[in-house]
Design an enzyme around this catalytic site. Structure first.
Site, PDB file in Angstrom:
ATOM      1  N   ARG A  47       0.822  -1.212   0.000  1.00  0.00           N
ATOM      2  CA  ARG A  47       0.000   0.000   0.000  1.00  0.00           C
ATOM      3  C   ARG A  47       0.855   1.260   0.000  1.00  0.00           C
ATOM      4  O   ARG A  47       0.540   2.242  -0.665  1.00  0.00           O
ATOM      5  CB  ARG A  47      -0.929   0.000   1.214  1.00  0.00           C
ATOM      6  CG  ARG A  47      -2.011  -1.061   1.137  1.00  0.00           C
ATOM      7  CD  ARG A  47      -2.910  -1.006   2.353  1.00  0.00           C
ATOM      8  NE  ARG A  47      -3.948  -2.023   2.282  1.00  0.00           N
ATOM      9  CZ  ARG A  47      -4.831  -2.257   3.250  1.00  0.00           C
ATOM     10  NH1 ARG A  47      -4.788  -1.545   4.369  1.00  0.00           N
ATOM     11  NH2 ARG A  47      -5.745  -3.202   3.115  1.00  0.00           N
ATOM     12  N   LYS A 205     -15.095 -20.869   3.257  1.00  0.00           N
ATOM     13  CA  LYS A 205     -14.320 -22.096   3.059  1.00  0.00           C
ATOM     14  C   LYS A 205     -15.237 -23.278   2.731  1.00  0.00           C
ATOM     15  O   LYS A 205     -14.881 -24.137   1.911  1.00  0.00           O
ATOM     16  CB  LYS A 205     -13.486 -22.369   4.305  1.00  0.00           C
ATOM     17  CG  LYS A 205     -12.424 -21.303   4.557  1.00  0.00           C
ATOM     18  CD  LYS A 205     -11.777 -21.419   5.920  1.00  0.00           C
ATOM     19  CE  LYS A 205     -10.760 -20.319   6.134  1.00  0.00           C
ATOM     20  NZ  LYS A 205     -10.189 -20.310   7.503  1.00  0.00           N
TER      21      LYS A 205
END
Length: 433
Positions: A47, A205
């Site tokens: 970033r 998941k």
């Protein structure tokens, strides 16, 4: 003669990204020997390009799109987290024919189809072993090792934060809020733990596992979800008296409806698990997944479900596979979606219930409560009653019944004058009666 390097772009330098870069750098010779060509890190997207990141400054960039588009990048490793920005970057890489390795379960659970289509169209590899259960190899066994078998069920503990909390509550007798705070102090829980404790992470998941196991596209929105925030110390104490413990489970399985239609179920919720079940002994931040296949029988995968180094291990395993394909000209397995099975609503699933309620301590209460179960053809397995002053605590465990019937029963109990409140409602898994 040294082969031409295979260029790698790493998107993200957090816990996982840092470990990926470290291991790649420290074991460069080993990776070259395993692959047949050296791996060259072309750049690392962050970033902000400032401070000491522990890597050569010239590798850092705050322009991930430019890095992904470079001609000398062959493989993109995405460990950013989030959905929107990673989605654009991963799609861009795949559309350019670059292989992608991602640990981003939220992205995959939401956009599996879109990413798989892009990979297939450009003949690129898309690997994501690290997206489920950290270091535990479960994605590749489902996609490759069991490709010749019929998988009927995949169930497990796939979130380390919730397993740590429930294990600690069970061991110490502490309440949920106190244990969650301790998990945060120890680094097991995020500042905002919602994704973990409310089951969103496990649902992502579960969607990935169901998609692979049953050759059907399943998204996180298809997964029934409940979290652990309502679990009490009393629930765990009662579970012990029933020779059970409580775990947050992700369950994906094939079912057959009363009309003979094959469907799949994908669900996440806290459940009582008998102490003799293999998942009952999985404690702390560990994960475990049990796979039941027709020919192979029951298989269990156990290990570190999170953390920088364990997750990096899964990422690097995928990276080696993708790099070998680049070097030798092969391809990884494509998405298998031929079955196109429908996801059954939770109400159609056969489950067992544990219901804990405060009731008036007077004659006839048990008969009144039992009648509500009988009205909906829900058979009671066990009943436990403890007096407590002006009231009593009643615990009912049922036999298997349609979840819709059980849910209706609980709703009706809450309307009875003799029931002060329904304190807890949990399902019981790991039994067949």
């Amino acid at each position: 003669m040294t082969s031409k390097p295979i260029g790698v772009a790493v998107l993200g330098l957090g816990n996982v990204g840092s470990e990926v870069v470290r291991i790649l750098t420290e074991n460069a010779a080993d990776f070259e020997a395993r692959i047949g060509a050296p791996l060259a890190i072309r750049g690392i997207a962050v970033r902000r390009v400032d401070g000491d990141r522990g890597v050569p400054t010239e590798l850092l960039t705050d322009d991930p799109a430019e890095l992904v588009g470079r001609d000398d990048v062959d493989i993109v490793v995405e460990v950013l987290g989030g959905i929107d920005i990673p989605r654009k970057l991963v799609l861009s890489a795949l559309e350019k024919g670059k292989s992608v390795i991602t640990a981003n379960k939220a992205l995959l659970a939401e956009y599996t189809g879109e990413l798989a289509d892009a990979a297939e169209k450009s003949r690129a590899d898309l690997y994501f072993e690290a997206a489920v259960a950290g270091a535990i190899p479960v994605v590749r066994p489902l996609m490759q090792s069991l490709a010749g078998d019929r998988v009927n069920k995949v169930a497990g503990i796939v979130n380390g934060t919730t397993n740590f909390i429930l294990s600690a509550m069970d061991e110490t007798g502490a309440d949920y809020a106190e244990t969650l705070a301790e998990a945060g102090r120890l680094g097991y829980a995020e500042a905002d733990p919602t994704a973990d404790v409310e089951g969103y992470d496990a649902a992502s998941k579960a969607a990935i596992l169901a998609s692979i196991a049953f050759h059907t596209r399943v998204t996180a929105g298809d997964v029934y979800r409940e979290g652990i925030s309502k679990i009490t110390a009393d629930d765990l104490e009662t579970a012990k008296s029933l020779d059970c413990t409580i775990k947050l489970l992700a369950i994906c399985e094939r079912i057959v409806t009363p009309k003979g239609k094959e469907r799949i179920s994908a669900r996440v919720y806290p459940a009582l698990v008998p102490l003799n079940h293999p998942l009952a002994s999985v404690n702390g931040a560990f994960n475990a997944v049990v796979v039941e296949a027709e020919a192979a029988g029951r298989l269990m995968f156990y290990g570190q479900g999170a953390g920088g180094a364990p997750t990096a291990s899964a990422v690097l395993g995928d990276l080696v596979m993708a790099a070998r394909n680049k070097f030798y000209g092969g391809r990884g397995p494509l998405e298998s979606k031929y079955a196109k099975l429908k996801v059954a609503p939770m109400g159609d699933i056969l489950t067992r219930y544990y219901v804990s309620m405060q009731v008036a301590d007077k004659p006839g209460v048990l008969a009144t409560v039992a009648a509500e179960f009988s009205k909906r053809d829900v058979s009671i397995s066990t009943v436990r009653q403890q007096g407590s002053g002006d009231g009593a605590r009643l615990v009912v465990v049922t036999h298997l019944a349609a979840d819709s019937a059980l849910s209706e029963t609980v709703a009706s109990l809450e309307q009875l004058d003799v029931v002060v409140n329904v304190a807890s409602v949990l399902r019981l898994e790991g039994t067949t009666v």
